[in-house]
Scaffold this motif. Structure first.
Motif, mmCIF file in Angstrom:
data_model
loop_
_atom_site.group_PDB
_atom_site.id
_atom_site.type_symbol
_atom_site.label_atom_id
_atom_site.label_comp_id
_atom_site.label_asym_id
_atom_site.label_seq_id
_atom_site.Cartn_x
_atom_site.Cartn_y
_atom_site.Cartn_z
ATOM 1 N N ASP A 137 -34.228 1.300 -6.297
ATOM 2 C CA ASP A 137 -34.114 0.499 -5.077
ATOM 3 C C ASP A 137 -33.081 1.293 -4.179
ATOM 4 O O ASP A 137 -32.252 2.057 -4.690
ATOM 5 N N CYS A 138 -33.187 1.028 -3.001
ATOM 6 C CA CYS A 138 -32.532 1.457 -1.931
ATOM 7 C C CYS A 138 -31.157 0.880 -1.764
ATOM 8 O O CYS A 138 -30.783 -0.213 -2.231
ATOM 9 N N GLU A 139 -30.122 1.424 -1.003
ATOM 10 C CA GLU A 139 -29.125 0.658 -0.710
ATOM 11 C C GLU A 139 -29.366 -0.315 0.537
ATOM 12 O O GLU A 139 -30.190 -0.174 1.363
ATOM 13 N N ASP B 275 -22.364 9.891 5.211
ATOM 14 C CA ASP B 275 -23.087 8.922 4.787
ATOM 15 C C ASP B 275 -24.286 9.196 3.986
ATOM 16 O O ASP B 275 -24.834 8.236 3.260
ATOM 17 N N TYR B 276 -24.764 10.290 4.093
ATOM 18 C CA TYR B 276 -25.805 10.836 3.096
ATOM 19 C C TYR B 276 -25.572 10.850 1.541
ATOM 20 O O TYR B 276 -25.779 10.502 0.802
ATOM 21 N N LEU B 277 -24.001 11.428 1.492
ATOM 22 C CA LEU B 277 -23.506 11.287 0.103
ATOM 23 C C LEU B 277 -23.347 9.605 -0.261
ATOM 24 O O LEU B 277 -23.786 9.594 -1.506
ATOM 25 N N LYS B 278 -22.694 8.983 0.617
ATOM 26 C CA LYS B 278 -22.695 7.496 0.054
ATOM 27 C C LYS B 278 -24.177 6.933 -0.112
ATOM 28 O O LYS B 278 -24.025 6.130 -1.258
ATOM 29 N N TRP B 279 -25.106 7.357 0.822
ATOM 30 C CA TRP B 279 -26.479 6.486 0.635
ATOM 31 C C TRP B 279 -27.320 7.123 -0.659
ATOM 32 O O TRP B 279 -28.213 6.591 -1.050
ATOM 33 N N THR B 280 -26.704 8.570 -1.264
ATOM 34 C CA THR B 280 -27.614 8.872 -2.339
ATOM 35 C C THR B 280 -26.937 9.020 -3.523
ATOM 36 O O THR B 280 -27.326 9.474 -4.445
ATOM 37 N N LYS B 281 -25.695 8.290 -3.507
ATOM 38 C CA LYS B 281 -24.739 8.107 -4.996
ATOM 39 C C LYS B 281 -25.603 7.269 -5.937
ATOM 40 O O LYS B 281 -25.806 7.619 -7.123
ATOM 41 N N ILE C 269 -29.132 6.567 -5.627
ATOM 42 C CA ILE C 269 -30.460 6.769 -5.615
ATOM 43 C C ILE C 269 -30.695 8.009 -4.689
ATOM 44 O O ILE C 269 -30.644 7.903 -3.373
ATOM 45 N N LYS C 270 -30.990 9.129 -5.133
ATOM 46 C CA LYS C 270 -30.999 10.316 -4.583
ATOM 47 C C LYS C 270 -32.591 10.817 -4.642
ATOM 48 O O LYS C 270 -33.161 11.136 -5.866
ATOM 49 N N PRO C 271 -33.298 10.740 -3.604
ATOM 50 C CA PRO C 271 -34.843 11.329 -3.539
ATOM 51 C C PRO C 271 -34.994 12.587 -4.011
ATOM 52 O O PRO C 271 -33.949 13.564 -3.695
ATOM 53 N N GLN C 272 -35.879 13.105 -4.861
ATOM 54 C CA GLN C 272 -36.142 14.080 -5.171
ATOM 55 C C GLN C 272 -37.755 14.554 -5.013
ATOM 56 O O GLN C 272 -38.474 13.831 -4.858
ATOM 57 N N ALA C 273 -38.159 15.897 -5.055
ATOM 58 C CA ALA C 273 -39.534 16.260 -4.675
ATOM 59 C C ALA C 273 -40.422 15.672 -5.679
ATOM 60 O O ALA C 273 -40.248 15.641 -6.851
ATOM 61 N N GLY C 274 -41.481 14.952 -4.988
ATOM 62 C CA GLY C 274 -42.498 14.432 -5.882
ATOM 63 C C GLY C 274 -42.302 12.804 -5.902
ATOM 64 O O GLY C 274 -43.442 12.108 -6.175
ATOM 65 N N ASP C 275 -41.181 12.351 -5.662
ATOM 66 C CA ASP C 275 -40.902 11.008 -5.751
ATOM 67 C C ASP C 275 -41.888 10.287 -4.622
ATOM 68 O O ASP C 275 -42.242 10.809 -3.638
ATOM 69 N N ILE C 276 -42.179 9.075 -5.003
ATOM 70 C CA ILE C 276 -43.276 8.110 -4.358
ATOM 71 C C ILE C 276 -42.236 7.332 -3.517
ATOM 72 O O ILE C 276 -41.488 6.539 -4.101
ATOM 73 N N ILE C 277 -42.324 7.187 -2.223
ATOM 74 C CA ILE C 277 -41.291 6.234 -1.368
ATOM 75 C C ILE C 277 -42.524 5.043 -1.072
ATOM 76 O O ILE C 277 -43.324 5.389 -0.483
ATOM 77 N N LEU C 278 -42.176 4.048 -1.287
ATOM 78 C CA LEU C 278 -43.002 2.704 -1.067
ATOM 79 C C LEU C 278 -42.306 1.820 -0.349
ATOM 80 O O LEU C 278 -41.142 1.454 -0.286
ATOM 81 N N THR C 279 -43.248 1.084 0.834
ATOM 82 C CA THR C 279 -42.659 0.220 1.743
ATOM 83 C C THR C 279 -42.785 -1.212 1.088
ATOM 84 O O THR C 279 -43.895 -1.635 0.775
ATOM 85 N N LEU D 115 -37.463 0.027 1.146
ATOM 86 C CA LEU D 115 -38.060 1.140 0.799
ATOM 87 C C LEU D 115 -37.657 1.405 -0.720
ATOM 88 O O LEU D 115 -36.299 1.140 -1.175
ATOM 89 N N VAL D 116 -38.522 1.600 -1.677
ATOM 90 C CA VAL D 116 -38.205 2.108 -3.080
ATOM 91 C C VAL D 116 -38.714 3.367 -3.561
ATOM 92 O O VAL D 116 -39.634 3.740 -2.733
ATOM 93 N N LEU D 117 -38.141 4.007 -4.577
ATOM 94 C CA LEU D 117 -38.571 5.047 -5.009
ATOM 95 C C LEU D 117 -39.481 4.711 -6.158
ATOM 96 O O LEU D 117 -38.884 4.031 -7.016
ATOM 97 N N LEU D 118 -40.609 5.282 -6.620
ATOM 98 C CA LEU D 118 -41.309 5.394 -7.937
ATOM 99 C C LEU D 118 -41.194 6.622 -8.314
ATOM 100 O O LEU D 118 -41.772 7.674 -7.980
#
Length: 394
Positions: A19-21, A57-63, A65-75, A98-101
């Protein structure tokens, strides 16, 4: 629906939901992309108008959940259930709703997951778990892992992903080619109408070849050109509201301030045409080669003279960057009268005519590539269902 492959829940085949921030960072002039719902279009990320955030802010928001290549972003809200893949090399953060799968790869290929989340079977699950709201529909983070999808053997998953990805690669090539063609048109506009290096009577660059320049309130301009206001060339007409249910189906794109927000079986404006964001994302300029329906968060451009064609007007409006005129409020908006009063340089008609001829060739190529992309998407989506039904690969 698939009869050949068993249906299994995402949570039972090693798929994690991240889950996102639940807060939004301040925008920054430059920095890391902060992915929001409008940046997900047709199953891909479109970073054209993405918000940028600072490294801090990038470091805070990815602490968390950090997206990585191939992750699916879902609305989870607005365009509920739309998805996109995080490409190689992209360092980004994801926004609210948004969430990642992410699959552990033991039973489910991440590349296959990308495609099965575009299938009819997936949309049945979205509809099953959809929470109807007064303002927005939504998906619950606790229920998304319960989605059931067809799970073929791993080798077949890999074959399905490879076949569909090859079609998608061709679509991406067309997308990149169109960006090149559009950049050529922008560069030509800048060269001719900003640097004043349009061809003179001898075919040489006007200003650097000694073309006569005259003083104006906007600085030196070529002789025969003049300073005016935007209202001398165009007017902005208001888009019309459209019920949410009316945005489904049909061949005509429905435009909001963030671009295409749906499809309709009726059109309001005969294309090609220009759409200007009015609310939410004010001043964003969009081109439609087709008949279209602009909703009430937009304006559409009505030329006042056939001597200043749509390709010239589109490039000129892009260059103006009307977003600086947006009102400072909870929902920023573009004031039409302020836009109409914007000062512009009005070139001689003969220069615009030559530019229009060249731009028309470039944008005709863009349209052709777009139509091929649309055909390829249709083929890809039909093939997706046949592959999931086990009709092609055994």
């Amino acid at each position: 629906m698939s009869n050949n492959y068993p249906l299994k829940r995402l949570c039972d085949v090693g798929v994690s939901l991240l889950d996102c921030e639940h807060k939004t960072p301040k925008p920054n002039v430059s920095g890391y992309p902060y992915i929001a719902i409008p940046d997900i279009q047709n199953g891909r990320l479109d970073l054209t108008n993405v918000r940028r955030i600072s490294k801090e802010d990038y470091l805070k928001w990815t602490k968390k959940i950090k997206p990585q290549a191939g992750d699916i972003i879902l609305t989870r809200r607005a365009r509920v259930g739309d998805t996109a893949v995080v490409p190689e090399g992209l360092e980004c953060a994801i926004g609210q709703n948004l969430v990642l799968l992410r699959s552990d790869g033991k039973q489910l290929s991440q590349k296959y997951l990308r495609w099965v989340l575009r299938s009819p079977q997936y949309w049945v699950q979205v509809e099953k778990y959809l929470n109807r709201g007064a303002v927005f529909d939504s998906l619950n983070c606790r229920e998304i892992p319960l989605f059931e999808i067809p799970i073929p053997p791993m080798k077949i998953q890999q074959k399905i992903a490879a076949i569909l990805s090859s079609l998608d690669d061709k679509i991406e090539i067309n997308t990149r080619m169109n960006k090149v063609l559009e950049e050529i048109a922008r560069a030509l506009f800048h060269r001719w109408f900003v640097e004043f290096e349009f061809p003179n009577d001898e075919g040489k660059p006007y200003k650097s070849s000694g073309g006569r320049m005259i003083a104006s309130e906007m600085g030196e301009i070529p002789e025969g050109w003049r300073v005016g206001n935007l209202r001398d060339l165009v007017t902005f007409s208001y888009g019309k509201p459209l019920k949410e249910n009316d945005r489904l189906g049909g061949p005509y794109p429905v435009f909001g301030s963030n671009g295409i927000v749906g499809w309709h079986n009726e059109w309001l404006v005969e294309g090609p045409g220009i759409i200007v964001g009015r609310k939410g994302n004010p001043g964003i300029i969009t081109w439609s080669p087709y008949n279209f329906y602009p909703i009430d968060t937009t304006f559409y451009v009505v030329p006042l003279s056939k001597d200043y064609g749509l390709h010239y007007l589109y490039s000129m409006l892009e260059k103006l960057q009307l977003s600086h005129l947006s009102a400072d409020s909870a929902v920023p908006g573009l004031n039409r009268e302020a836009a109409m009063s914007e000062q512009i340089i009005i070139p001689q008609k003969n220069v615009v005519k030559i530019f229009e001829m060249i731009a028309d060739i470039l944008y005709s190529l863009v349209k052709t590539q777009d139509e091929e992309k649309r055909d390829l998407r249709t083929i890809r989506d039909r093939l997706l269902q046949e592959l999931l039904d086990g009709e092609i690969i055994a």
